[in-house]
Design a protein around this motif. Structure first.
Motif, PDB file in Angstrom:
ATOM      1  N   ARG A 143       0.802  -1.223   0.000  1.00 12.23           N
ATOM      2  CA  ARG A 143       0.000   0.000   0.000  1.00 12.23           C
ATOM      3  C   ARG A 143       0.836   1.275   0.000  1.00 12.23           C
ATOM      4  O   ARG A 143       0.427   2.314  -0.528  1.00 12.23           O
ATOM      5  CB  ARG A 143      -0.917  -0.024   1.229  1.00 12.23           C
ATOM      6  CG  ARG A 143      -1.915   1.104   1.296  1.00 12.23           C
ATOM      7  CD  ARG A 143      -2.678   1.061   2.612  1.00 12.23           C
ATOM      8  NE  ARG A 143      -3.309  -0.226   2.808  1.00 12.23           N
ATOM      9  CZ  ARG A 143      -4.461  -0.574   2.258  1.00 12.23           C
ATOM     10  NH1 ARG A 143      -5.079   0.268   1.454  1.00 12.23           N
ATOM     11  NH2 ARG A 143      -4.978  -1.766   2.495  1.00 12.23           N
ATOM     12  N   PHE A 145      -5.777   0.249  -4.600  1.00 13.73           N
ATOM     13  CA  PHE A 145      -5.082  -0.882  -3.979  1.00 13.73           C
ATOM     14  C   PHE A 145      -6.088  -1.846  -3.353  1.00 13.73           C
ATOM     15  O   PHE A 145      -6.008  -3.064  -3.548  1.00 13.73           O
ATOM     16  CB  PHE A 145      -4.101  -0.367  -2.922  1.00 13.73           C
ATOM     17  CG  PHE A 145      -3.302  -1.453  -2.253  1.00 13.73           C
ATOM     18  CD1 PHE A 145      -2.109  -1.884  -2.792  1.00 13.73           C
ATOM     19  CD2 PHE A 145      -3.748  -2.028  -1.075  1.00 13.73           C
ATOM     20  CE1 PHE A 145      -1.370  -2.897  -2.182  1.00 13.73           C
ATOM     21  CE2 PHE A 145      -3.020  -3.036  -0.455  1.00 13.73           C
ATOM     22  CZ  PHE A 145      -1.826  -3.473  -1.010  1.00 13.73           C
ATOM     23  N   ASP A 146      -7.047  -1.313  -2.606  1.00 10.61           N
ATOM     24  CA  ASP A 146      -8.029  -2.159  -1.937  1.00 10.61           C
ATOM     25  C   ASP A 146      -8.936  -2.872  -2.941  1.00 10.61           C
ATOM     26  O   ASP A 146      -9.386  -3.994  -2.683  1.00 10.61           O
ATOM     27  CB  ASP A 146      -8.874  -1.339  -0.963  1.00 10.61           C
ATOM     28  CG  ASP A 146      -8.108  -0.976   0.294  1.00 10.61           C
ATOM     29  OD1 ASP A 146      -7.141  -1.691   0.635  1.00 10.61           O
ATOM     30  OD2 ASP A 146      -8.467   0.020   0.944  1.00 10.61           O
TER      31      ASP A 146
END
Length: 385
Positions: free
Chosen positions: A165, A193-194
């Motif tokens: 992250r 990213f998530d």
């Protein structure tokens, strides 16, 4: 007893996550949803995309309608991924799921959502207007294919590294590459990213001689990717060869191959050991006009569509007419007696399911219209709920 349906707020965050875990049978110490769905539950910024039913002030049920708006070759579609649909055990058999689904649908219609997608049991959700549709083409590229193409000792110098992250420099390059795609969900940079790391996946940066070449979202023991993007897709075979070598696997399964990337799809169709075609998930179509126009024009990038026109009246929707001319598709309102009248659930499958290419679902279309379908309705796992 006081029953209220409402949109959640950030103040509801801890309660929503806790009750979602409980609604799906998970213990508090598992912290299930925060781990498995970080794009939804790592922070409180998706609470306004959750809908609640409260009985005497306590959450009795909830669902999420996640914003997954799309850019389809320049045409914007407003879409939602539906998930975390649950009613708490002590509140079941009171009609709260029906109430929640209707409440969410009313809001999506009010906000102009074109289509929504969810996963679940078919007959349960067909009751609410969702049915199986979409096209997922998955190619199975095996070590034997690479050996045939390049030899048993081939190595092209590609390297693979997990991205975390905090690696903003690499993530910025990955995000720029992703956003250059002609067909994509418009993921916010701070959620990117998530999104990819949803459901336990990882982001892997692909480099050669220290230079960024692309990325992949890897799941299932490094043999499955539902998202691989390269700066140059003429290098795809070399990348897959080196990926198998790097991870010590004998195959890479490449899923959700988009129609508007012929270089990627043609390599895999011509060289992978085999491939499978399946539905994506359960869809509800709220705007047939915009959805058909967008995805039929995607199909027109790789197929010559037959010129012609045909009008349709889908159960519960206003009539529309599809016109194809010189491989350009337009869909407009239609006044008059439609050429084809078709039930709603069958329309979704006929227009957007790969089954529509081979089965008539009890509805025969004019020959010119039969040649257009199915439209390649598409959404990748990182953007579903």
């Amino acid at each position: 007893m006081n029953v209220e349906y409402m949109r959640a707020t950030p103040a509801d965050y801890e309660e929503v996550v806790s009750e979602a875990d409980r609604g799906f049978g998970h213990k508090p110490e598992e912290d299930f949803f925060r781990k498995i769905q970080p794009k939804l539950y790592r922070t409180d910024d998706t609470m306004n995309e959750h809908f609640l039913v409260r009985e005497d002030g306590k959450i009795a049920g909830l669902l999420c309608a996640y914003n997954a708006d799309m850019d389809v070759m320049g045409k914007k579609l407003k879409t939602c991924g539906i998930g975390t649909v649950c009613v708490l055990p002590e509140y079941r058999s009171r009609g709260y799921m029906k109430g929640l689904m209707k409440y969410a649908e009313d809001i999506m219609l009010e906000e102009g959502v074109d289509f929504a997608v969810l996963g679940g049991k078919r007959q349960r959700y067909e009751y609410f207007g969702y049915t199986i549709a979409g096209t997922n083409v998955c190619a199975h590229f095996r070590k034997q294919n690479a050996v045939y193409l390049y030899g048993s000792d081939a190595y092209f110098g590609y390297e693979f590294a997990d991205v975390d992250r905090d690696d903003t420099e690499t993530l910025d390059k990955i995000y720029e590459l992703y956003m250059s795609k002609p067909m994509k969900v418009i993921r916010p940079r701070h959620k990117f990213f998530d999104c990819i790391c949803n459901e336990g996946a990882r982001i892997v940066a692909i480099t050669k001689n220290g230079e960024f070449k692309g990325y992949s979202g890897l799941v299932k023991n490094n043999v499955c990717t539902d998202e691989i993007e390269l700066l140059d897709f003429s290098e795809l075979g070399h990348v897959l060869n080196d990926m198998m070598r790097f991870y010590g696997t004998d195959r890479v399964d490449v899923g959700f191959i988009e129609f508007c990337n012929p270089e990627k799809s043609n390599f895999l169709m011509l060289n992978a050991e085999n491939f499978g075609v399946s539905s994506v998930d359960h869809y509800a179509i709220y705007n047939f006009k915009s959805t058909l126009e967008a995805f039929l024009n995607v199909k027109a990038t790789v197929k010559n569509l037959v010129d012609g026109e045909c009008s349709f009246e889908v159960e519960g929707h206003k009539p529309f007419k599809i016109t194809v001319k010189n491989n350009a598709v337009s869909v407009e309102d239609f006044n008059g007696e439609a050429d084809v009248k078709i039930p709603y659930l069958i329309a979704i499958q006929k227009f957007f399911s790969h089954g529509g290419a081979n089965y008539n679902y009890g509805v025969k279309l004019p020959a010119v219209a039969e040649s257009w379908f199915p439209a390649p309705l598409w959404l990748t796992p990182p953007d579903m709920v």
